[in-house]
Design an enzyme around this catalytic site. Structure first.
Site, PDB file in Angstrom:
ATOM      1  N   SER A 198       0.750  -1.416   1.720  1.00 33.36           N
ATOM      2  CA  SER A 198       1.320  -0.613   0.467  1.00 33.36           C
ATOM      3  C   SER A 198       0.174  -0.350  -0.590  1.00 33.36           C
ATOM      4  O   SER A 198      -0.623   0.494  -0.208  1.00 33.36           O
ATOM      5  CB  SER A 198       2.182  -1.547  -0.037  1.00 33.36           C
ATOM      6  OG  SER A 198       2.965  -0.761  -1.250  1.00 33.36           O
ATOM      7  N   ASP A 236       2.973   5.739  -3.456  1.00 33.67           N
ATOM      8  CA  ASP A 236       2.022   4.794  -3.034  1.00 33.67           C
ATOM      9  C   ASP A 236       1.707   4.804  -1.743  1.00 33.67           C
ATOM     10  O   ASP A 236       2.133   5.666  -0.874  1.00 33.67           O
ATOM     11  CB  ASP A 236       2.516   3.408  -3.389  1.00 33.67           C
ATOM     12  CG  ASP A 236       3.547   2.814  -2.337  1.00 33.67           C
ATOM     13  OD1 ASP A 236       4.296   3.674  -1.856  1.00 33.67           O
ATOM     14  OD2 ASP A 236       3.558   1.769  -1.944  1.00 33.67           O
ATOM     15  N   ASP A 260       6.884   4.040  -0.538  1.00 32.20           N
ATOM     16  CA  ASP A 260       7.982   3.518  -1.021  1.00 32.20           C
ATOM     17  C   ASP A 260       8.182   3.468  -2.160  1.00 32.20           C
ATOM     18  O   ASP A 260       9.474   3.365  -2.953  1.00 32.20           O
ATOM     19  CB  ASP A 260       8.422   2.162  -0.054  1.00 32.20           C
ATOM     20  CG  ASP A 260       7.232   1.100  -0.308  1.00 32.20           C
ATOM     21  OD1 ASP A 260       6.396   1.608  -1.135  1.00 32.20           O
ATOM     22  OD2 ASP A 260       7.629  -0.129   0.069  1.00 32.20           O
ATOM     23  N   SER A 268       8.486  -2.456 -10.267  1.00 31.81           N
ATOM     24  CA  SER A 268       7.172  -2.147  -9.936  1.00 31.81           C
ATOM     25  C   SER A 268       7.424  -0.554  -9.251  1.00 31.81           C
ATOM     26  O   SER A 268       6.502  -0.525  -8.187  1.00 31.81           O
ATOM     27  CB  SER A 268       6.821  -3.093  -8.943  1.00 31.81           C
ATOM     28  OG  SER A 268       8.035  -3.256  -7.804  1.00 31.81           O
TER      29      SER A 268
HETATM   30  C1  VG1 Z   1       4.859  -6.135  -5.680  1.00 33.61           C
HETATM   31  C2  VG1 Z   1       6.216  -5.852  -6.519  1.00 33.61           C
HETATM   32  C3  VG1 Z   1       7.468  -6.030  -6.111  1.00 33.61           C
HETATM   33  C4  VG1 Z   1       7.525  -5.212  -4.824  1.00 33.61           C
HETATM   34  C5  VG1 Z   1       6.186  -5.560  -3.920  1.00 33.61           C
HETATM   35  C6  VG1 Z   1       6.017  -4.846  -2.667  1.00 33.61           C
HETATM   36  O1  VG1 Z   1       5.191  -7.737  -5.297  1.00 33.61           O
HETATM   37  O2  VG1 Z   1       6.218  -6.738  -7.800  1.00 33.61           O
HETATM   38  O3  VG1 Z   1       8.450  -5.515  -6.746  1.00 33.61           O
HETATM   39  O4  VG1 Z   1       8.623  -5.290  -3.912  1.00 33.61           O
HETATM   40  O5  VG1 Z   1       4.972  -5.656  -4.620  1.00 33.61           O
HETATM   41  O6  VG1 Z   1       6.109  -3.534  -2.831  1.00 33.61           O
HETATM   42  P1  VG1 Z   1       4.443  -8.811  -5.903  1.00 33.61           P
HETATM   43  O7  VG1 Z   1       4.808 -10.204  -5.203  1.00 33.61           O
HETATM   44  O8  VG1 Z   1       2.977  -8.534  -5.915  1.00 33.61           O
HETATM   45  O9  VG1 Z   1       4.673  -8.854  -7.477  1.00 33.61           O
HETATM   46  V1  VG1 Z   1       4.807  -2.479  -1.852  1.00 33.61           V
HETATM   47  O10 VG1 Z   1       5.413  -0.890  -2.174  1.00 33.61           O
HETATM   48  O11 VG1 Z   1       3.504  -3.196  -2.277  1.00 33.61           O
HETATM   49  O12 VG1 Z   1       5.355  -2.848  -0.438  1.00 33.61           O
HETATM   50 CO    CO Z   2       4.811   0.339  -0.984  1.00 32.98          CO
END
Ligand code: VG1
Ligand code: CO
Length: 545
Positions: free
Chosen positions: A113, A279, A283, A367
């Site tokens: 991501s 990103d 998504d 986020s």
């Molecule tokens: C982060 C965000 C979360 C999101 C996740 C995956 O997780 O805070 O809201 O669902 O990334 O998004 P964390 O555990 O680092 O706070 V993505 O676009 O990286 O798949």
């Molecule tokens: Co993502």
């Protein structure tokens, strides 16, 4: 078909986090590392014989190598067909759309991501279920357990499949079908929004938009949809060719990593009226108006409040859902609409059961993630088209739409402070310290503010009854303000502490106060309660969003 069985031994730490397994590329490149994890997924599912698997990724470094390995293993696991995006490309929401449209058994998405890519960057892998959504915690826990006892993996002997051209190849007894990564997804989005109206907006000489794909996966999607189908001028999409290392940047659409876009919208000379970015895996979304970055939490609330303008949602919303740290702005809209608002732990996997059960129509996270029941992932371009549809109907700039929203509902002033790459032991000490002091906090006064409540968020899924504990420490003040602390579950180096700050301001006369200024008392309280500076030695956050 001859299946080759290769002996292996478990690797420690193959535990999926908030969204799949994410590790440094160099970790994934160790012999048997990827194979072990993929085999653990195939050992956890059952009934895949004769079924279809969807496979693709965000094009980051190692995507091409991993895909060929997974194809050989999928054949050995008994899948009849794999739908793989041309050149190995599928954005996360597009993968979800393809799984649903073709009634696939599941999908494997290769992405870390928003994390950096390249040989020194991150790689990731996640499994999605037949509903098109990320596997549940129950499933990923089972995969993790399997990785700890694995003793062999299976594959067939076959040459690399040419993924550059659409068409079918057979390996073992399995058909590999290379598909257009954009078509199914673009068709789905076209069915949700008023494309004619958006096209007229984009054709207006006084409306110019820029979409920054950040050298990541959304480029081909944004070009096909915005420039080709909707007729936006060529060049509307910038950084539109996916690069294995995202040109050395973080493909994270926020004011820090997409600073150029924010600056362009702040410059009246640019002639731009609307900006957006997505990103690494497509998504997330960032929405930018003239000299104005829309807070993702506000964006969710605005989308909900304006649903009647969008063809797919004009019939009404069943409900909305937000992750716990996301601001309560959407709760106010839900209350006004008389629909339920669900509060889930962080991570899209928790929205799946609500969407499947028809309990929620729109979901979102602070986020930069918003989405709906059209797929089972958050969806960056979907959010951008939703905004464009609103702008086209209301004929009002994005910043004014948000300000008017605040006038009507009040403003949930909101910010997230990230402290990255903290020593894990120190981060754990900070969170544990908070946990042990939780019971004594209510009723106490810190920096002149009275704490009304404090807890460690736990969630019981209203559909399947599954329970998730320790999902973030919440501190609630008398006036409804909140501070939330949690550790990131997507990082690959040390720990990242996220501090979420929220304060409700009803008085329209005070809506223009700069965010960090309005939150200053809460920022002081967060440090005093958690000892951020004293425990971690960090005096200020690395990223403020
Ligand atoms: C982060 C965000 C979360 C999101 C996740 C995956 O997780 O805070 O809201 O669902 O990334 O998004 P964390 O555990 O680092 O706070 V993505 O676009 O990286 O798949
Ligand atoms: Co993502």
């Amino acid at each position: 078909m001859q299946v080759i069985r290769v002996p292996t031994e478990p690797f420690a730490g193959q535990k999926p986090g908030t969204s799949g397994l994410r590790k440094k590329v160099r970790v994934f490149r160790q012999e048997r590392y990827l194979e072990n994890f993929v085999q653990a997924i195939f050992d956890t599912v059952s009934g895949q014989q004769g079924q279809t698997l969807v496979l693709g990724g965000d094009g980051r470094y190692y995507n091409d190598v991993a895909i060929q390995t997974i194809l050989r293993m999928a054949a050995a696991a008994g899948f009849a067909r794999v739908l793989v995006g041309r050149d190995g490309i599928l954005s996360t929401p597009a993968a979800s759309a393809v799984i649903r449209k073709w009634r696939a058994f599941g999908g494997i998405i290769l992405s870390a991501s928003h994390n950096e890519g390249g040989p020194e960057g991150d790689f990731g892998i996640k499994y999605n279920l037949a509903n098109g959504g990320p596997a549940t915690e129950t499933f990923t826990d089972a995969v993790y357990r399997r990785t700890q006892e694995i003793s062999e993996y299976c594959l067939v002997d076959a040459p690399d499949v040419d993924l550059a051209r659409d068409g079918e190849t057979v390996i073992g007894d399995m058909v590999v079908q290379v598909i257009d990564p954009v078509a199914d997804y673009a068709g789905l989005l076209e069915s949700l929004f008023d494309f004619d109206r958006i096209a007229s907006l984009l054709a207006r000489p006084d409306f110019r938009m820029r979409f920054d794909a950040m050298h990541a996966v959304t480029g081909p999607y944004a070009r096909a949809i915005l420039e080709h189908r909707l007729g936006a001028p060529v060049g509307t999409v910038i950084h539109g060719i996916p690069l294995p290392d995202f040109n050395g940047g973080h493909p994270d659409p926020n004011p820090v990593h997409a600073a150029g876009l924010v600056q362009a919208l702040a410059d009246p000379g640019s002639g731009l009226s609307f900006g957006a970015a997505s990103d690494g895996d497509g998504d997330r979304n960032m929405i930018v108006g003239p000299n104005f970055v829309v807070s993702p939490s506000d964006s969710l609330a605005v989308l909900a409040a304006n649903h009647a303008l969008i063809p797919a949602y004009a019939g009404g919303l069943a409900g909305v859902a937000r992750s716990m740290p996301t601001s309560c702005a959407v709760d106010r809209v839900a209350a006004a609409l008389g629909i339920p608002c669900y509060e889930t732990p962080t991570g899209w996997k928790y929205f799946g059961s609500l969407l499947d059960a028809g309990m929620a129509t729109l979901c979102g996270e602070e986020s930069s993630g918003t989405g709906s029941n059209h797929v089972r992932e958050k969806d960056g371009l979907w959010a951008v088209l939703y905004w464009l549809n609103i702008l086209a109907v209301r004929n009002t700039p994005a910043d004014e739409i948000v300000r008017e929203h605040w006038q009507r509902f009040g403003r949930n002033v909101y910010s997230r402070h990230d402290y990255e790459g903290i020593d894990s032991a120190l981060a754990d000490r900070l969170i544990e310290g908070l946990r042990t002091r939780l019971a004594g906090l209510p009723g106490s006064e810190v920096c002149g503010q009275r704490i009304a409540g404090a807890d460690d968020f736990a969630y019981t899924d209203p559909v399947d009854g599954s329970r998730s504990e320790r999902q973030g420490i919440r501190i609630l003040l008398d006036d409804g303000s909140r501070v939330v602390f949690r550790l990131s579950g997507t990082g690959t180096e040390g720990a990242t502490l996220r501090v979420y700050l929220e304060r409700f301001v009803a008085d329209p006369g005070r809506h223009a106060v700069p965010t960090q200024e309005a939150l200053a008392p809460l920022i002081g309280l967060a440090d005093a309660v958690a000892g951020i500076g004293s425990i971690t030695g960090r005096l200020r956050p690395d990223v403020i969003t």
